[in-house]
Write a protein that holds these residues in place. Structure first.
Motif, PDB file in Angstrom:
ATOM      1  N   PHE A 315       0.830  -1.201   0.000  1.00 17.03           N
ATOM      2  CA  PHE A 315       0.000   0.000   0.000  1.00 17.03           C
ATOM      3  C   PHE A 315       0.866   1.254   0.000  1.00 17.03           C
ATOM      4  CE2 PHE A 315      -3.153  -2.827   2.470  1.00 17.03           C
ATOM      5  CZ  PHE A 315      -3.583  -3.405   1.284  1.00 17.03           C
ATOM      6  N   ARG A 316       1.891   1.216   0.860  1.00 20.54           N
ATOM      7  CA  ARG A 316       2.810   2.352   0.961  1.00 20.54           C
ATOM      8  C   ARG A 316       3.383   2.682  -0.420  1.00 20.54           C
ATOM      9  NH1 ARG A 316       2.066   5.442   4.104  1.00 20.54           N
ATOM     10  NH2 ARG A 316       2.166   6.796   2.303  1.00 20.54           N
ATOM     11  N   GLY A 317       3.852   1.599  -1.098  1.00 17.99           N
ATOM     12  CA  GLY A 317       4.489   1.774  -2.400  1.00 17.99           C
ATOM     13  C   GLY A 317       3.556   2.411  -3.409  1.00 17.99           C
ATOM     14  N   ALA A 318       2.345   1.911  -3.445  1.00 16.31           N
ATOM     15  CA  ALA A 318       1.375   2.426  -4.418  1.00 16.31           C
ATOM     16  C   ALA A 318       1.048   3.883  -4.136  1.00 16.31           C
ATOM     17  CB  ALA A 318       0.107   1.582  -4.395  1.00 16.31           C
ATOM     18  N   LEU A 319       0.805   4.189  -2.861  1.00 17.73           N
ATOM     19  CA  LEU A 319       0.409   5.553  -2.508  1.00 17.73           C
ATOM     20  C   LEU A 319       1.549   6.534  -2.764  1.00 17.73           C
ATOM     21  CD1 LEU A 319      -1.604   4.810   0.755  1.00 17.73           C
ATOM     22  CD2 LEU A 319      -2.521   5.531  -1.468  1.00 17.73           C
ATOM     23  N   ASP A 320       2.782   6.116  -2.398  1.00 16.86           N
ATOM     24  CA  ASP A 320       3.923   7.006  -2.600  1.00 16.86           C
ATOM     25  C   ASP A 320       4.172   7.280  -4.075  1.00 16.86           C
ATOM     26  OD1 ASP A 320       4.217   7.191   0.079  1.00 16.86           O
ATOM     27  OD2 ASP A 320       5.921   5.809   0.230  1.00 16.86           O
ATOM     28  N   ALA A 321       3.809   6.309  -4.930  1.00 13.81           N
ATOM     29  CA  ALA A 321       4.013   6.483  -6.369  1.00 13.81           C
ATOM     30  C   ALA A 321       2.860   7.254  -7.014  1.00 13.81           C
ATOM     31  CB  ALA A 321       4.169   5.118  -7.033  1.00 13.81           C
ATOM     32  N   GLY A 322       1.970   7.792  -6.174  1.00 12.16           N
ATOM     33  CA  GLY A 322       0.867   8.568  -6.712  1.00 12.16           C
ATOM     34  C   GLY A 322      -0.324   7.715  -7.092  1.00 12.16           C
ATOM     35  N   GLY A 323      -0.283   6.448  -6.708  1.00 14.20           N
ATOM     36  CA  GLY A 323      -1.386   5.541  -7.022  1.00 14.20           C
ATOM     37  C   GLY A 323      -2.447   5.545  -5.940  1.00 14.20           C
ATOM     38  N   VAL A 324      -3.286   4.534  -5.968  1.00 17.37           N
ATOM     39  CA  VAL A 324      -4.416   4.476  -5.038  1.00 17.37           C
ATOM     40  C   VAL A 324      -4.530   3.081  -4.429  1.00 17.37           C
ATOM     41  CG1 VAL A 324      -5.712   6.175  -6.382  1.00 17.37           C
ATOM     42  CG2 VAL A 324      -6.065   3.742  -6.794  1.00 17.37           C
ATOM     43  N   VAL A 325      -5.292   3.009  -3.338  1.00 17.39           N
ATOM     44  CA  VAL A 325      -5.699   1.721  -2.789  1.00 17.39           C
ATOM     45  C   VAL A 325      -7.227   1.715  -2.776  1.00 17.39           C
ATOM     46  CG1 VAL A 325      -5.594   0.124  -0.839  1.00 17.39           C
ATOM     47  CG2 VAL A 325      -3.653   1.636  -1.325  1.00 17.39           C
ATOM     48  N   ARG A 326      -7.809   0.680  -3.374  1.00 19.01           N
ATOM     49  CA  ARG A 326      -9.264   0.585  -3.443  1.00 19.01           C
ATOM     50  C   ARG A 326      -9.707  -0.743  -2.846  1.00 19.01           C
ATOM     51  NH1 ARG A 326     -10.659   4.467  -7.715  1.00 19.01           N
ATOM     52  NH2 ARG A 326      -9.612   6.275  -6.861  1.00 19.01           N
ATOM     53  N   GLU A 384     -19.258  -7.979  10.245  1.00 20.35           N
ATOM     54  CA  GLU A 384     -18.864  -9.313  10.697  1.00 20.35           C
ATOM     55  C   GLU A 384     -19.125 -10.345   9.598  1.00 20.35           C
ATOM     56  OE1 GLU A 384     -16.769 -11.193  13.288  1.00 20.35           O
ATOM     57  OE2 GLU A 384     -17.383  -9.103  13.543  1.00 20.35           O
ATOM     58  N   GLY A 385     -18.144 -11.194   9.329  1.00 23.84           N
ATOM     59  CA  GLY A 385     -18.347 -12.249   8.328  1.00 23.84           C
ATOM     60  C   GLY A 385     -18.091 -11.793   6.896  1.00 23.84           C
ATOM     61  N   ASP A 386     -17.803 -10.485   6.711  1.00 23.96           N
ATOM     62  CA  ASP A 386     -17.510  -9.994   5.362  1.00 23.96           C
ATOM     63  C   ASP A 386     -16.008 -10.072   5.090  1.00 23.96           C
ATOM     64  OD1 ASP A 386     -20.156  -9.468   5.351  1.00 23.96           O
ATOM     65  OD2 ASP A 386     -19.969  -7.281   5.451  1.00 23.96           O
ATOM     66  N   LEU A 387     -15.695 -10.014   3.815  1.00 23.93           N
ATOM     67  CA  LEU A 387     -14.303 -10.041   3.409  1.00 23.93           C
ATOM     68  C   LEU A 387     -14.051  -8.795   2.576  1.00 23.93           C
ATOM     69  CD1 LEU A 387     -11.877 -12.195   3.380  1.00 23.93           C
ATOM     70  CD2 LEU A 387     -12.541 -12.527   0.990  1.00 23.93           C
ATOM     71  N   VAL A 388     -12.893  -8.157   2.767  1.00 28.26           N
ATOM     72  CA  VAL A 388     -12.554  -6.994   1.947  1.00 28.26           C
ATOM     73  C   VAL A 388     -11.445  -7.370   0.966  1.00 28.26           C
ATOM     74  CG1 VAL A 388     -11.760  -4.610   1.945  1.00 28.26           C
ATOM     75  CG2 VAL A 388     -13.171  -5.440   3.832  1.00 28.26           C
ATOM     76  N   LEU A 389     -11.707  -7.115  -0.319  1.00 29.44           N
ATOM     77  CA  LEU A 389     -10.697  -7.348  -1.355  1.00 29.44           C
ATOM     78  C   LEU A 389     -10.076  -6.005  -1.693  1.00 29.44           C
ATOM     79  CD1 LEU A 389     -12.865  -9.699  -3.577  1.00 29.44           C
ATOM     80  CD2 LEU A 389     -10.937 -10.376  -2.142  1.00 29.44           C
ATOM     81  N   LEU A 390      -8.743  -5.975  -1.805  1.00 28.37           N
ATOM     82  CA  LEU A 390      -8.065  -4.703  -2.024  1.00 28.37           C
ATOM     83  C   LEU A 390      -7.088  -4.763  -3.185  1.00 28.37           C
ATOM     84  CD1 LEU A 390      -7.722  -5.501   1.341  1.00 28.37           C
ATOM     85  CD2 LEU A 390      -7.563  -3.016   1.328  1.00 28.37           C
ATOM     86  N   ALA A 391      -7.015  -3.653  -3.917  1.00 28.55           N
ATOM     87  CA  ALA A 391      -6.033  -3.514  -4.994  1.00 28.55           C
ATOM     88  C   ALA A 391      -5.287  -2.209  -4.788  1.00 28.55           C
ATOM     89  CB  ALA A 391      -6.712  -3.522  -6.352  1.00 28.55           C
ATOM     90  N   ALA A 392      -3.972  -2.269  -4.948  1.00 30.98           N
ATOM     91  CA  ALA A 392      -3.139  -1.080  -4.842  1.00 30.98           C
ATOM     92  C   ALA A 392      -2.360  -0.951  -6.136  1.00 30.98           C
ATOM     93  CB  ALA A 392      -2.177  -1.206  -3.656  1.00 30.98           C
ATOM     94  N   ASP A 393      -2.550   0.193  -6.812  1.00 31.96           N
ATOM     95  CA  ASP A 393      -1.918   0.327  -8.121  1.00 31.96           C
ATOM     96  C   ASP A 393      -2.071   1.757  -8.610  1.00 31.96           C
ATOM     97  OD1 ASP A 393      -0.775  -0.511 -10.627  1.00 31.96           O
ATOM     98  OD2 ASP A 393      -1.637  -2.492 -10.233  1.00 31.96           O
ATOM     99  N   ARG A 394      -1.617   1.988  -9.846  1.00 34.03           N
ATOM    100  CA  ARG A 394      -1.956   3.251 -10.509  1.00 34.03           C
ATOM    101  C   ARG A 394      -3.480   3.337 -10.557  1.00 34.03           C
ATOM    102  NH1 ARG A 394       0.430   2.268 -16.059  1.00 34.03           N
ATOM    103  NH2 ARG A 394      -1.251   3.689 -16.601  1.00 34.03           N
TER     104      ARG A 394
END
Length: 583
Positions: A315-326, A384-394
């Motif tokens: 996440f750090r890498g993506a954000l520092d490169a001007g990208g996003v985390v969704r 509770e019981g949910d799952l979060v899927l995350l992508a970090a990128d441009r």
RNA sequence: GGUCCCGUGGUGCAGUCUGGCCCAGCACGCGGCCCUGUCAAGGCCGAGAUCGCCGGUUCGAAUCCGGUCGGGACCGCCA
């Protein structure tokens, strides 16, 4: 009376009882009881039962009936009789009657068809396309042909009623290397020069506005030499619409009325109006696509704020490169298996992502602080019981990945509410877009009118400039795209320049349009809905080939006609062409 | 340009992962015979496939491996 005006098989009803009729059609089914033969005779309007009783008909007619096989074409003379109550077939519209044949003639025999014309069994597409004339004989395909015809008919009536004029535009036109690859047609009279088949009548319809047509429409064939998809054919049909002195609200109003009419008359569904609107920016943020399917919830959240101080490397890498985390919460997703998650990761990688993370239970749990975990839950609405899927990128890639993940999750978890029609406008859209090399390109097409209030920063922040451009979307399909157009020569030239076109290129490719703009241009704009996709929706298919009578394969071959094919040397000579063979 | 799925009598499918029980099974269709109220008609009998193609591994390949052709889905592409 000829066979053309004879009684139609599908039209027979109890009220016809007692009449002498002549029927023409194809043998759908034959039931031979020995001495008593039933023929289901099919024409475009339906199926009627013809009964041949050895005891009450000529020997010739009985012999002919005995010889019948599937798909023979026959002429039958006989008397319509009401069936005894116990023999009525309530499943058939014609089931109350039968025709006792006194005379039966085989007009044409048939080999055993390569696949059954009757029944709902779907043969392999290769076979269907090779024998398309038989495929089209199937009830499902006949219905599609009819629906498509009705769409065209309603469309003509609707736009005519609003004083739109249908104008035909050329099929042989000029190549414009921008946009899709052109199909080229060599010129015989001008060796070395080429016409192009139209990708759409875009420039022609704008010129028609300069001509004072004011309201134009056309059911127009469009051709693009690009690779095919389930919802994309090389030649397809657009309802092309353009009007003068209008704003986008006029377009929305007319289109909603037209679609409303189609859904009402063809499906008997009263669509709610007006349709909701979503900005392009929100569509990409919340749904990860410019054509969101709203038949399921699953909204994507931006996690840049809650993770702004994170120490987790990805996440750090993506954000520092001007990208996003969704991130995207999957309701009840904690029961997803490792295998399912791996498949989602593969999907994400296929879209160019480095990977896909999940919380909780993934390898990243230990790198996030409790506060960050809490923030992710809150932002995505995960419980509770949910799952979060995350992508970090441009940003663009993260959006694309989350969009694909969103639709895949909805499909595999059965979240799609079938039977719903979620029409919406994507508006406004951006004037420019970024291509893969990071260069500036147009979002819609180079004639799109920028929003006046955004012109102030067109040079500094071109990507933020909004346009008078709109799409309409339904259930994950882009059904139409349109815009208000630039009608000022200087503005048009400026946009071309920002797009990086040289003065020479502008003059060579668009000189005619710019010149026309010097002779009194009405402000104008329009839209071009894809008719094939609309027919797909109305007929419930997810394959564009189903709604085209004679389609080509994904590799652009016509298996029925065997096109493309080589031509004779003489034809090439006339065109001044020589074929360079690879190897 | 790339990734993935599929290819078995006329059609739709099973068998392929885990090679031998498969010179390949089921349903429909097809051919013949019987049958006068069926409508997915029924009964009996029968024909029909070297498992897309080429090569390899193996004592043995529909099944494993490589290549190739064809169909499909997707990424790129599609103003």
């Amino acid at each position: 009376m000829s066979g053309f005006t004879a009684t139609r098989c599908g039209d027979l009803r109890a009220s016809d009882a007692g009449h002498e009729v002549e029927l023409y059609g194809w043998v759908a089914r034959r039931r031979d009881h020995g001495g008593l033969i039933f023929i289901d005779l099919r024409d475009r309007w339906g199926v009627a039962q013809v009964t041949i009783n050895e005891a009450n008909t000529s020997t010739a007619a009985y012999a002919a009936a005995s010889s019948l096989r599937s798909e023979y074409v026959v002429r039958v003379k006989g008397r319509v009789e009401k069936r005894p109550v116990e023999n009525v077939n309530p499943k058939m519209p014609t089931g109350e009657v039968e025709v006792f044949a006194t005379d039966l003639e085989v007009l044409s025999t048939s080999k055993t068809p390569p696949f059954p014309v009757e029944g709902d069994q779907e043969p392999e597409e290769r076979v269907r396309l090779k024998y398309r004339y038989l495929d089209l004989r199937r009830a499902r395909m006949q219905n599609i042909l009819e629906t498509r015809h009705r769409v065209n008919k309603i469309t003509h009536a609707y736009w005519d009623a609003h004083d739109f004029l249908e104008v035909e535009t050329p099929i042989l036109t000029k190549s414009t290397p921008e946009g899709a690859r052109d199909f080229l047609v060599p010129s015989r009279l001008y060796p070395g020069q080429f016409y192009a088949l139209p990708q759409s009548p875009q420039q022609m319809k704008q010129l028609l506005m300069v001509s004072g047509v004011q309201r134009y429409y056309q059911i127009a064939r469009c051709l693009r030499d690009e690779d095919l998809r389930a919802d994309r054919a090389a030649e397809f049909t657009q309802l092309d619409v353009e009007m003068s002195f209008n704003d986008e609200e006029d377009v929305f109003e007319l289109i909603e009325g037209w679609i409303g009419r189609l859904w009402d008359e063809i499906l008997g569904i009263d669509l709610p109006r007006p349709w909701p609107r979503l900005t392009m920016k929100d569509a990409l943020l919340r749904y990860g696509t410019d054509k969101p399917d709203l038949r399921y919830e699953l909204e994507i959240a931006d996690l840049g704020e809650v993770l702004k101080d994170t120490q987790a490397q990805v996440f750090r890498g993506a954000l520092d490169a001007g990208g996003v985390v969704r991130g995207l919460a999957v309701p009840g997703g904690s029961d997803m298996t490792r295998r399912e998650l791996d498949e989602l990761v593969t999907l994400a990688r296929g879209a160019g992502a480095r990977g896909l993370a999940w919380l909780p239970g993934g390898p990243l749990d230990k790198f996030l602080t409790p506060a960050e975990l809490e923030g992710v839950k809150r932002a995505t609405g995960a419980g509770e019981g949910d799952l979060v899927l995350l992508a970090a990128d441009r940003r663009r890639r993260a959006e694309k990945v989350m969009g694909l993940v969103r639709s895949d999750v909805a499909r595999r978890r059965g979240l799609v509410r079938e039977g719903e029609w979620r029409f919406l406008w994507i508006y406004p859209m951006f004037l420019f877009d970024e291509d893969d090399e990071g260069n500036l390109t147009y979002g819609h097409h180079p004639f799109t009118r920028p929003m006046e209030e955004d012109l102030a920063f067109i040079d500094e922040r071109p990507y933020d400039v909004r346009a008078h451009a709109y799409d309409f979307v339904c259930n994950g399909y882009e059904l139409a795209s349109g815009s208000l157009r630039i009608y000022d020569r200087a503005m048009q030239e400026r946009v071309f320049q920002i797009l990086g076109l040289s003065q020479e290129t502008i003059e060579a490719r668009f000189g005619h349009l710019l010149e026309a703009f010097e002779y009194g241009v009405p402000p104008h704009g329009g839209i071009a809905p894809g008719l094939d996709r609309i027919v797909m929706m109305l007929t419930g298919t997810d394959n564009i080939r189903d709604v085209i009578a004679f389609p080509k394969t994904q590799s652009m071959q016509d298996l029925l006609m065997d096109a493309p094919s080589e031509v004779e040397r003489k034809q090439l000579d006339e065109l001044g062409l020589e074929i360079k063979r690879p190897g």
